[in-house]
Design an enzyme around this catalytic site. Structure first.
Site, PDB file in Angstrom:
ATOM      1  N   LYS A  35      11.964  13.605  28.746  1.00  0.00           N
ATOM      2  CA  LYS A  35      12.637  14.697  29.478  1.00  0.00           C
ATOM      3  C   LYS A  35      13.674  15.371  28.573  1.00  0.00           C
ATOM      4  O   LYS A  35      13.999  14.844  27.495  1.00  0.00           O
ATOM      5  CB  LYS A  35      13.307  14.125  30.723  1.00  0.00           C
ATOM      6  CG  LYS A  35      14.370  13.067  30.429  1.00  0.00           C
ATOM      7  CD  LYS A  35      14.749  12.271  31.658  1.00  0.00           C
ATOM      8  CE  LYS A  35      15.796  11.219  31.313  1.00  0.00           C
ATOM      9  NZ  LYS A  35      16.080  10.330  32.444  1.00  0.00           N
ATOM     10  N   TYR A 255      42.326  26.000  14.690  1.00  0.00           N
ATOM     11  CA  TYR A 255      42.838  26.510  15.956  1.00  0.00           C
ATOM     12  C   TYR A 255      43.906  25.588  16.516  1.00  0.00           C
ATOM     13  O   TYR A 255      43.763  24.371  16.483  1.00  0.00           O
ATOM     14  CB  TYR A 255      41.707  26.600  16.985  1.00  0.00           C
ATOM     15  CG  TYR A 255      40.747  27.730  16.740  1.00  0.00           C
ATOM     16  CD1 TYR A 255      41.174  29.053  16.715  1.00  0.00           C
ATOM     17  CD2 TYR A 255      39.397  27.465  16.548  1.00  0.00           C
ATOM     18  CE1 TYR A 255      40.275  30.083  16.506  1.00  0.00           C
ATOM     19  CE2 TYR A 255      38.492  28.486  16.340  1.00  0.00           C
ATOM     20  CZ  TYR A 255      38.944  29.806  16.316  1.00  0.00           C
ATOM     21  OH  TYR A 255      38.059  30.812  16.114  1.00  0.00           O
TER      22      TYR A 255
HETATM   23  C1  LIG Z   1      16.025   8.984  31.957  1.00  0.00           C
HETATM   24  C2  LIG Z   1      15.345   7.910  32.707  1.00  0.00           C
HETATM   25  C3  LIG Z   1      14.813   6.802  32.024  1.00  0.00           C
HETATM   26  C4  LIG Z   1      15.055   6.535  30.548  1.00  0.00           C
HETATM   27  O1  LIG Z   1      16.386   6.085  30.379  1.00  0.00           O
HETATM   28  P1  LIG Z   1      16.936   5.599  28.953  1.00  0.00           P
HETATM   29  O2  LIG Z   1      18.281   5.070  29.249  1.00  0.00           O
HETATM   30  O3  LIG Z   1      17.007   6.831  28.099  1.00  0.00           O
HETATM   31  O4  LIG Z   1      15.975   4.616  28.431  1.00  0.00           O
HETATM   32  C5  LIG Z   1      14.056   5.901  32.764  1.00  0.00           C
HETATM   33  N1  LIG Z   1      13.858   6.073  34.096  1.00  0.00           N
HETATM   34  C6  LIG Z   1      14.387   7.111  34.783  1.00  0.00           C
HETATM   35  C7  LIG Z   1      14.145   7.229  36.245  1.00  0.00           C
HETATM   36  C8  LIG Z   1      15.163   8.057  34.111  1.00  0.00           C
HETATM   37  O5  LIG Z   1      15.689   9.071  34.800  1.00  0.00           O
END
Ligand SMILES: *Cc1c(COP(=O)(O)O)cnc(C)c1O
Length: 363
Positions: A35, A255
């Site tokens: 994702k 800054y």
């Molecule tokens: C993002 C997500 C994962 C992966 O999590 P990591 O900590 O990056 O391994 C797994 N399951 C769900 C439902 C998620 O939203």
């Protein structure tokens, strides 16, 4: 012309990290979580080099559709499922797996006229209190799905761990017990573990695991680096010095004049800033590699530039290579200095940053 700021992706490291997932969870099928543009690494590129996983997982329908349109034929789970009829239609059209987490989705499924079928994962909220049915509602949701013609049987059964990155936390055992109790009498493959679950909680290793951050070579635990689990960082962020200057004691840099020089020193300006995704909140002292050696960040991070103390590297000159993270400088460390987590740094790489693949992909 080489861009001033670029990220190098080590796709062999990605492969290597997948072997660590398989070694840690030898009996589980792997749903690679890609994702958010594969945590900033590029959705299609990462999917391409993880061809032999058992499934992909993304958060949103549009991410999954992009994968299908690019020709990927693996199972693809959409972790947020669907929230309207149009999204459900897209899931059916592109043969995507839906996570079912709320009663409104059951209504949409039951209203389906078509004779097509959809694969689903029934999600339990075992304590994260984000998505999912509470334990008391699971059996009823399961039965409704079993009766729904449009739903492929058997269902998948899943939950998500809220605190798995804290090995001393009591929430995880409670969540595991809840899941196992509620699901005990229900048929279907089970999926619980994210990266922290995979690396830290052997009892969370069920039929399917869902690694995200560890695939990218990064530790899910705040006080450990990926290297401690034999993971290799996939992304490194690079730039170069574009100016080297000297400053007198008492002068300030950047800054707000927040950094005041205590004794005269040489310093460098690096072509990277929050406009590239380098964290605005990186504190003075955050390590930066100039010519492979650590120097401290000084002053505030600007949109396009940062400044570093070159007192220890008086011979550094414009054009010299700079590394912001990756390789000998774990992104986990930069996250600590910036009061954030490595996930946000990887996801936060902006469009301006050019991606260089290593090894180069076949044309
Ligand atoms: C993002 C997500 C994962 C992966 O999590 P990591 O900590 O990056 O391994 C797994 N399951 C769900 C439902 C998620 O939203």
């Amino acid at each position: 012309m080489k861009p001033a700021t670029y990220a190098v992706l080590d796709l062999q490291a990605l492969q290597h990290n997948l072997t660590i997932v398989r070694r840690t969870a030898p009996n589980a099928k792997v749903m690679a979580v890609i994702k958010a543009n594969a945590y900033g690494h590029g959705l299609l590129r990462v999917a391409e080099s993880l061809q032999d996983v058992d499934a992909f997982a993304v958060a949103r329908v549009d991410e999954a559709v992009r994968l299908r349109l690019a020709g990927f034929t693996q199972r693809i789970a959409v972790l947020e499922g669907f929230s309207c009829h149009a999204e459900l239609q897209a899931l059916l059209q592109y043969t995507l797996d839906a996570v079912i987490h709320c009663p409104e989705q059951l209504t949409l499924l039951n209203a389906l006229a078509s004779d097509s079928v959809i694969s689903v994962w029934l999600k339990q909220d075992s304590g994260m209190n984000r998505l999912g049915f509470k334990s008391s509602k699971i059996t009823s949701a399961y039965q409704q799905l079993m009766q729904c013609k449009a739903v492929k049987k058997p269902l998948g059964l899943m939950t998500h761990l809220a605190n798995a990155d804290d090995l001393n936390d009591v929430t995880t055992p409670i969540q595991l017990t809840q899941f196992n109790q509620v699901m005990a009498s229900l048929a279907g493959e089970r999926s619980i573990a994210n990266s922290a679950g995979i690396l830290g909680w052997p009892s969370a290793l069920t039929d399917w695991v869902r690694p995200g951050i560890m695939l990218y070579g990064v530790s899910p635990f705040p006080d450990q680096t990926g290297e401690q689990f034999d993971l290799k960082p996939v992304m490194s962020l690079h730039s170069r010095l574009i100016a080297v200057k000297d400053i007198e004691a008492g002068e300030t840099i950047g800054y707000g004049g927040r950094w005041r020089c205590e004794k005269a020193t040489r310093y460098g300006v690096v072509a990277v800033g929050y406009g590239d995704g380098y964290p605005r909140y990186a504190k003075t002292g955050t390590p930066v590699l100039v010519n492979q050696q650590r120097v401290p960040l000084i002053g505030r991070v600007s949109m396009d530039m940062i400044t570093v103390d070159l007192g220890g590297q008086p011979n550094a000159k414009p054009g010299d290579p700079v590394r912001l993270w990756g390789g000998g400088l774990p992104v986990e460390e930069i996250a600590q200095w910036s009061d954030t987590i490595p996930y946000t740094l990887l996801c936060g790489i902006t469009q301006r940053v050019q991606i260089v693949e290593h090894p180069p992909v076949k044309a």
